[in-house]
Design a protein around this motif. Sequence first.
Motif, short mmCIF file in Angstrom:
data_model
loop_
_atom_site.label_atom_id
_atom_site.label_comp_id
_atom_site.label_asym_id
_atom_site.label_seq_id
_atom_site.Cartn_x
_atom_site.Cartn_y
_atom_site.Cartn_z
N ALA A 211 -7.63 -1.69 -3.24
CA ALA A 211 -7.73 -2.39 -1.96
C ALA A 211 -6.70 -3.52 -1.91
O ALA A 211 -6.62 -4.33 -2.84
N ALA B 254 0.84 -1.21 0.00
CA ALA B 254 0.00 0.00 0.00
C ALA B 254 0.88 1.26 0.00
O ALA B 254 0.61 2.23 -0.71
N ASN C 65 -10.07 3.84 -4.14
CA ASN C 65 -8.83 3.21 -3.68
C ASN C 65 -8.55 1.90 -4.41
O ASN C 65 -9.46 1.23 -4.90
N GLN D 114 -5.50 1.20 0.23
CA GLN D 114 -5.70 0.87 1.64
C GLN D 114 -5.50 -0.62 1.82
O GLN D 114 -5.95 -1.42 1.02
N SER D 115 -4.82 -0.98 2.92
CA SER D 115 -4.63 -2.40 3.18
C SER D 115 -5.61 -2.90 4.23
O SER D 115 -6.07 -2.12 5.08
N LYS E 166 1.01 4.20 -2.92
CA LYS E 166 0.80 5.62 -2.60
C LYS E 166 1.98 6.45 -3.11
O LYS E 166 1.82 7.57 -3.58
N ARG F 58 -16.21 -3.53 3.54
CA ARG F 58 -15.17 -2.49 3.62
C ARG F 58 -14.37 -2.40 2.33
O ARG F 58 -13.88 -1.32 1.96
N SER G 78 -4.11 6.09 -4.60
CA SER G 78 -4.54 5.80 -3.24
C SER G 78 -4.79 4.31 -3.06
O SER G 78 -5.36 3.64 -3.93
N ALA H 214 -13.98 0.95 0.05
CA ALA H 214 -12.66 1.44 -0.34
C ALA H 214 -12.58 1.63 -1.86
O ALA H 214 -12.06 2.64 -2.35
#
Length: 425
Positions: free
Chosen positions: A131, A82, A129, A93-94, A86, A120, A91, A124
């Motif tokens: 994921a 992640a 994002n 998210q882990s 970035k 979730r 973007s 995301a």
Amino acid sequence: MGLVVQKYGGSSVADAEGIKRVAKRIVEAKKNGHQVVVVVSAMGDTTDELIDLAEQVSPMPSGREFDMLLTAGERISMALLAMAIKNLGHSAQSFTGSQAGVITDSVHNKARIIDVTPGRIRTALDEGNIAIVAGFQGVSQDKKDITTLGRGGSDTTAVALAAALDAEVCEIYTDVDGVFTADPRVVKKARKIDWIAFEDMLELAASGSKVLLHRCVEYARRYNIPIHVRSSFSGHEGTWVSSAPIEQGDKPVEQAIISGVAHDTSEAKVTVVGVPDKPGEAAAIFRTISDAEINIDMIVQNVSAASTGLTDISFTLPKAEGRKAIDALEKNRAGIGFDSLRYDDQIGKISLVGAGMKTNPGVTADFFKALADAGVNIELISTSEIRISVVTRADDVNEAVRAVHSAFGLDSDSDEAVVYGGTGR
Ligand code: ASP
Ligand code: MG
């Protein structure tokens, strides 16, 4: 453009360079307009190192703590990946398996996924994002404990998420270019398969092919999720595993008569010597084995000698279960009634797999001829509708695989099989 799930194995993210290379690939998919969910394994040999460490502090670590320890490996790689994404200006998210909604039963070290609730992950993705999900782990439904899915379980995580998110494909990135007609580490002239049906892939996986786990293929077949196995080290098209043939230049790829040759040296052979040849004996032996929760593979019973009325029964099982099987049989010796036990862990299994076997009667004879020409002696034989397997001496396995591969015309004209990474540990 739809949603893709990409899974990267340990050898693809073995070090910082690997993680940065993989991050670039992931960003490419995102730039092409896909929603991207990534499942990642522990870096390199991390899982094996954690297991070694556990064994140094305790000979029999508790299942709960063992799982807690092992899942740390995937958490390291998910966070680093992640960060690397970035750093490329996208973007990401882990999420741990538990956060991603991977719900399992509570059998530590080999839990089964019973539900996936990826709320979730959806959120995301909707927020733009990428994921990143830690593979190989989940949370148990009843106790809310952290569980692992068994070695190599990240593939299953990926397919399960692909099914729950209705992905268009599950891409499994590994250190070879796809599924080959034999293990490219053994057969230099192994050929990459363009398309293989779920059924054939299941038999190959059950016969020792390590590129995809049996459970992962089973899951993909149940939910009809096409898998694309390919290398994270090259841009080559890999192998499609699905129910219907893919198209190549407007024409569907034809189903091969023989899909490939698999081998397995992880099994051992137990022979129960001097068993009375009467009803109920096999039942008593295999009840003992199944009560010890051991899965067996092949069985043969010899013809009994007329003079003694005694026979021998041999079966194969994972080497790791050998001790347990011998102990269980010894304990039941009086109840079963046999003379002695023999244990042999110097065996190997070679299997030929292909749906075309059903309609081509010559396949079996050609298989045995190839082994005979290579001077390989056969100890046990078993067949299914689309597979023939034999057990031989372990020392003969590599030679046997190469001989059978050539005999069935599977050798490629060039040395196309490249192994890009991995220590094979
Ligand atoms: N890291 C785990 C293992 O080595 C899971 C995986 O790689 O799929 O078995
Ligand atoms: Mg691994």
